[in-house]
Motif scaffolding. Structure first.
Motif, PDB file in Angstrom:
ATOM      1  N   ALA A  41      -2.497   0.793  16.877  1.00 46.57           N
ATOM      2  CA  ALA A  41      -3.680  -0.065  16.921  1.00 46.57           C
ATOM      3  C   ALA A  41      -3.320  -1.543  17.058  1.00 46.57           C
ATOM      4  N   GLY A  42      -2.019  -1.853  17.170  1.00 44.86           N
ATOM      5  CA  GLY A  42      -1.598  -3.245  17.284  1.00 44.86           C
ATOM      6  C   GLY A  42      -1.671  -3.993  15.973  1.00 44.86           C
ATOM      7  N   ASP A  43      -1.587  -3.269  14.878  1.00 46.02           N
ATOM      8  CA  ASP A  43      -1.707  -3.877  13.552  1.00 46.02           C
ATOM      9  C   ASP A  43      -0.555  -3.414  12.660  1.00 46.02           C
ATOM     10  N   ALA A  44       0.664  -3.541  13.171  1.00 50.18           N
ATOM     11  CA  ALA A  44       1.837  -3.071  12.427  1.00 50.18           C
ATOM     12  C   ALA A  44       1.999  -3.856  11.135  1.00 50.18           C
ATOM     13  N   PRO A  45       2.438  -3.199  10.062  1.00 48.11           N
ATOM     14  CA  PRO A  45       2.771  -3.932   8.842  1.00 48.11           C
ATOM     15  C   PRO A  45       4.045  -4.741   9.066  1.00 48.11           C
ATOM     16  N   ASP A  46       4.323  -5.660   8.166  1.00 48.38           N
ATOM     17  CA  ASP A  46       5.589  -6.391   8.270  1.00 48.38           C
ATOM     18  C   ASP A  46       6.762  -5.471   7.972  1.00 48.38           C
ATOM     19  N   MET A  47       6.552  -4.549   7.022  1.00 50.22           N
ATOM     20  CA  MET A  47       7.604  -3.604   6.636  1.00 50.22           C
ATOM     21  C   MET A  47       6.979  -2.252   6.360  1.00 50.22           C
ATOM     22  N   ALA A  48       7.726  -1.211   6.625  1.00 51.76           N
ATOM     23  CA  ALA A  48       7.280   0.135   6.296  1.00 51.76           C
ATOM     24  C   ALA A  48       8.452   0.925   5.753  1.00 51.76           C
ATOM     25  N   GLN A  49       8.227   1.590   4.624  1.00 52.26           N
ATOM     26  CA  GLN A  49       9.252   2.428   4.011  1.00 52.26           C
ATOM     27  C   GLN A  49       8.822   3.870   4.251  1.00 52.26           C
ATOM     28  N   ILE A  50       9.478   4.520   5.229  1.00 52.22           N
ATOM     29  CA  ILE A  50       8.993   5.767   5.805  1.00 52.22           C
ATOM     30  C   ILE A  50      10.149   6.734   6.075  1.00 52.22           C
ATOM     31  N   GLY A  51       9.844   7.803   6.804  1.00 49.00           N
ATOM     32  CA  GLY A  51      10.843   8.840   7.010  1.00 49.00           C
ATOM     33  C   GLY A  51      11.645   8.738   8.285  1.00 49.00           C
ATOM     34  N   ALA A  52      11.218   7.887   9.235  1.00 50.72           N
ATOM     35  CA  ALA A  52      11.918   7.805  10.519  1.00 50.72           C
ATOM     36  C   ALA A  52      11.754   6.406  11.096  1.00 50.72           C
TER      37      ALA A  52
ATOM     38  N   THR B 104       0.859  -1.179   0.000  1.00 48.24           N
ATOM     39  CA  THR B 104       0.000   0.000   0.000  1.00 48.24           C
ATOM     40  C   THR B 104       0.897   1.232   0.000  1.00 48.24           C
ATOM     41  N   VAL B 105       0.672   2.120  -0.956  1.00 45.59           N
ATOM     42  CA  VAL B 105       1.493   3.329  -1.091  1.00 45.59           C
ATOM     43  C   VAL B 105       0.683   4.549  -0.672  1.00 45.59           C
ATOM     44  N   HIS B 106       1.289   5.392   0.137  1.00 44.91           N
ATOM     45  CA  HIS B 106       0.677   6.648   0.576  1.00 44.91           C
ATOM     46  C   HIS B 106       1.585   7.814   0.203  1.00 44.91           C
ATOM     47  N   SER B 107       1.011   8.994   0.118  1.00 46.41           N
ATOM     48  CA  SER B 107       1.824  10.187  -0.131  1.00 46.41           C
ATOM     49  C   SER B 107       2.714  10.450   1.071  1.00 46.41           C
ATOM     50  N   TRP B 108       3.777  11.222   0.826  1.00 45.70           N
ATOM     51  CA  TRP B 108       4.682  11.569   1.924  1.00 45.70           C
ATOM     52  C   TRP B 108       3.978  12.380   3.003  1.00 45.70           C
ATOM     53  N   ASN B 109       2.884  13.039   2.653  1.00 45.59           N
ATOM     54  CA  ASN B 109       2.142  13.796   3.663  1.00 45.59           C
ATOM     55  C   ASN B 109       1.448  12.884   4.664  1.00 45.59           C
ATOM     56  N   ASP B 110       1.208  11.626   4.272  1.00 46.98           N
ATOM     57  CA  ASP B 110       0.371  10.731   5.067  1.00 46.98           C
ATOM     58  C   ASP B 110       1.069   9.484   5.574  1.00 46.98           C
ATOM     59  N   VAL B 111       2.153   9.051   4.930  1.00 47.37           N
ATOM     60  CA  VAL B 111       2.651   7.700   5.172  1.00 47.37           C
ATOM     61  C   VAL B 111       3.136   7.480   6.600  1.00 47.37           C
ATOM     62  N   ASP B 112       3.854   8.438   7.175  1.00 49.47           N
ATOM     63  CA  ASP B 112       4.339   8.242   8.538  1.00 49.47           C
ATOM     64  C   ASP B 112       3.182   8.176   9.534  1.00 49.47           C
ATOM     65  N   ARG B 113       2.176   9.015   9.307  1.00 51.21           N
ATOM     66  CA  ARG B 113       1.006   8.985  10.193  1.00 51.21           C
ATOM     67  C   ARG B 113       0.248   7.670  10.047  1.00 51.21           C
ATOM     68  N   GLU B 114       0.084   7.201   8.815  1.00 52.50           N
ATOM     69  CA  GLU B 114      -0.632   5.941   8.585  1.00 52.50           C
ATOM     70  C   GLU B 114       0.054   4.791   9.318  1.00 52.50           C
ATOM     71  N   VAL B 115       1.368   4.719   9.219  1.00 51.40           N
ATOM     72  CA  VAL B 115       2.102   3.641   9.876  1.00 51.40           C
ATOM     73  C   VAL B 115       2.012   3.784  11.387  1.00 51.40           C
ATOM     74  N   ARG B 116       2.152   4.993  11.884  1.00 55.38           N
ATOM     75  CA  ARG B 116       2.065   5.210  13.330  1.00 55.38           C
ATOM     76  C   ARG B 116       0.710   4.749  13.863  1.00 55.38           C
ATOM     77  N   GLU B 117      -0.367   5.070  13.133  1.00 56.69           N
ATOM     78  CA  GLU B 117      -1.699   4.660  13.579  1.00 56.69           C
ATOM     79  C   GLU B 117      -1.856   3.143  13.541  1.00 56.69           C
ATOM     80  N   MET B 118      -1.277   2.489  12.539  1.00 53.51           N
ATOM     81  CA  MET B 118      -1.327   1.031  12.482  1.00 53.51           C
ATOM     82  C   MET B 118      -0.606   0.411  13.670  1.00 53.51           C
ATOM     83  N   VAL B 119       0.558   0.946  13.975  1.00 54.68           N
ATOM     84  CA  VAL B 119       1.341   0.417  15.094  1.00 54.68           C
ATOM     85  C   VAL B 119       0.600   0.619  16.408  1.00 54.68           C
TER      86      VAL B 119
END
Length: 421
Positions: free
Chosen positions: A90-101, A73-88
């Motif tokens: 919620a206890g639903d972390a992805p296997d991998m995340a390509q992000i800014g931090a 799943t690809v998100h814009s740079w404006n959203d991707v870090d927030r999307e991953v943070r919310e997944m984590v």
């Protein structure tokens, strides 16, 4: 390939031979596994979205590993870090995340170490500066994914009309800006210290003055004498003399500065590789030189890398490792870098790019990579410091502002945030 498996070795030691005698694989070899990857979009349209790159890569990997599927799943740079943070959260972390931090996740022990998931040759193959920047307390958790550096772009047409040559020092830059202003150029030097990416322009100038966010031992030194001198010079010699254009630096975002350069309204600015295509598409003739420093060409430049992270939550260590080894093959690293005008994060791919005719436009940036310094991203405090830079740094060069006072406030933020590490 040989891969260090510290986590797996610990499990085997704890269980003895039980798992082996029972015929049960530790990673569920007999079952199909689906890996979830969340990634950032480097494209500027649907046609060149990073989703296309990842979908092609996933299919190629699945053809070689039929029991492993990769959903991206690809998100814009404006959203991707927030999307991953919310997944984590919620206890639903992805296997991998390509992000800014990555450091916050590493600090909470949510990530696999690099040597848990990468084969030894792949981990050893990263460009050294980038690999070091992926470490927390000497252990690598952040896997460099895409890199860039900064150089000074200048508008060749405007320079010819003003009868000037590219600057090598701060004094040269100020003289060139004066000449451009006399020719009516809207932004003789564009100084984007707005909230979008002020931390980048700030660090580029700090480095050119012999400073930086941290000192040689990694302690925050935002208000060092070198940095105070740098921002005092910017305030007095560029901003105060009307050489940075009609928008106050603290209100000018990087995207707007790039757009103005592509429109032919900027004489000079610090830029990364994506600006080349923007300028060329608008017919702007541009040149690139090493960023000017206080007494000649700057000895260091800003390097930036984005990060691949591997989360422990779903336990797919072996499959993640196989996929990431595939991701970091020279073929795939070069493909991604060339699609999006970025620099390879591996030494072998960098060597290919440095001599390939098709990549000659990226060579100025590639030459700077080995001299680059990165943000102190291994510090969990960096997010707070970066946010404070974005909030305050424009005030340092504003009329009536005090560089010493503003940098001192940011230093206070840095020390407070750092004390919790």
């Amino acid at each position: 390939m040989q891969r260090r498996r510290t986590g797996t070795i610990a499990v085997v030691s704890a269980l003895g031979m039980t798992a082996v005698l029972g015929g049960c694989g530790l990673t569920g070899d007999s079952e199909e596994v689906t890996l979830e990857l969340v990634a950032a979009d480097y494209g500027d349209s649907e046609a060149n979205s990073s989703q296309n790159y990842w979908d092609d890569l996933a299919r190629a990997f699945e053809a070689k590993h039929p029991d492993v599927h990769v959903d991206v799943t690809v998100h814009s740079w404006n959203d991707v870090d927030r999307e991953v943070r919310e997944m984590v959260e919620a206890g639903d972390a992805p296997d991998m995340a390509q992000i800014g931090a990555y450091s916050d996740y590493a600090d909470k022990d949510l990530l696999y170490r690099a040597d848990d998931v990468l084969s030894i040759p792949v981990q050893a193959g990263f460009v050294s500066q980038l690999a070091r920047a992926g470490q927390v307390n000497g252990v690598q958790y952040g896997l460099p994914f895409a890199a860039s550096t900064r150089v000074l772009f200048y508008n060749k047409t405007l320079f010819d009309e003003a009868g000037i040559t590219p600057p090598k020092s701060w004094d040269d830059l100020a003289d060139a800006a004066e000449a451009l202003k006399a020719e009516g150029v809207k932004y003789p030097y564009a100084l984007p210290l707005g909230a979008e990416e002020a931390q980048a322009e700030t660090m580029q100038w700090m480095l050119s003055g012999g400073g930086g966010y941290t000192d040689d031992v990694g302690t925050y030194s935002v208000d060092s004498p070198q940095n105070v001198t740098t921002f005092t010079w910017l305030k007095d010699e560029l901003v105060g003399k009307g050489l940075t254009g009609p928008v106050a630096p603290g209100e000018l975002n990087r995207a707007d500065a790039f757009a103005a350069f592509a429109a032919g309204d900027v004489g000079m600015l610090n830029g990364h590789p994506s600006l080349m295509k923007m300028a060329s598409d608008k017919g702007v003739k541009y040149g690139m030189v090493t960023t000017p420093g206080i007494d000649g060409a700057s000895r260091n430049t800003l390097g930036v890398t984005d990060w691949m992270t591997a989360f422990k939550e779903n336990g797919h260590q072996e499959e993640i490792g196989d996929f990431l080894d595939f991701v970091y093959s020279d073929e795939n690293v070069l493909d991604f870098s060339r699609r999006y005008d970025l620099l390879p994060v591996t030494t072998s791919a960098s060597q290919v790019m440095s001599t390939a005719k098709e990549d000659e436009n990226l060579k100025p940036f590639l030459d700077e990579l080995l001299l680059s310094e990165l943000y102190p991203v291994g510090k969990t405090s960096w997010a707070a410091v970066s946010a404070d830079v974005k909030k305050r740094i424009g005030q340092a060069v504003a009329s009536g502002g005090s560089p010493e006072e503003v940098l001192g406030r940011i230093q206070t933020t840095a020390m407070r945030a750092g004390s919790a590490e």
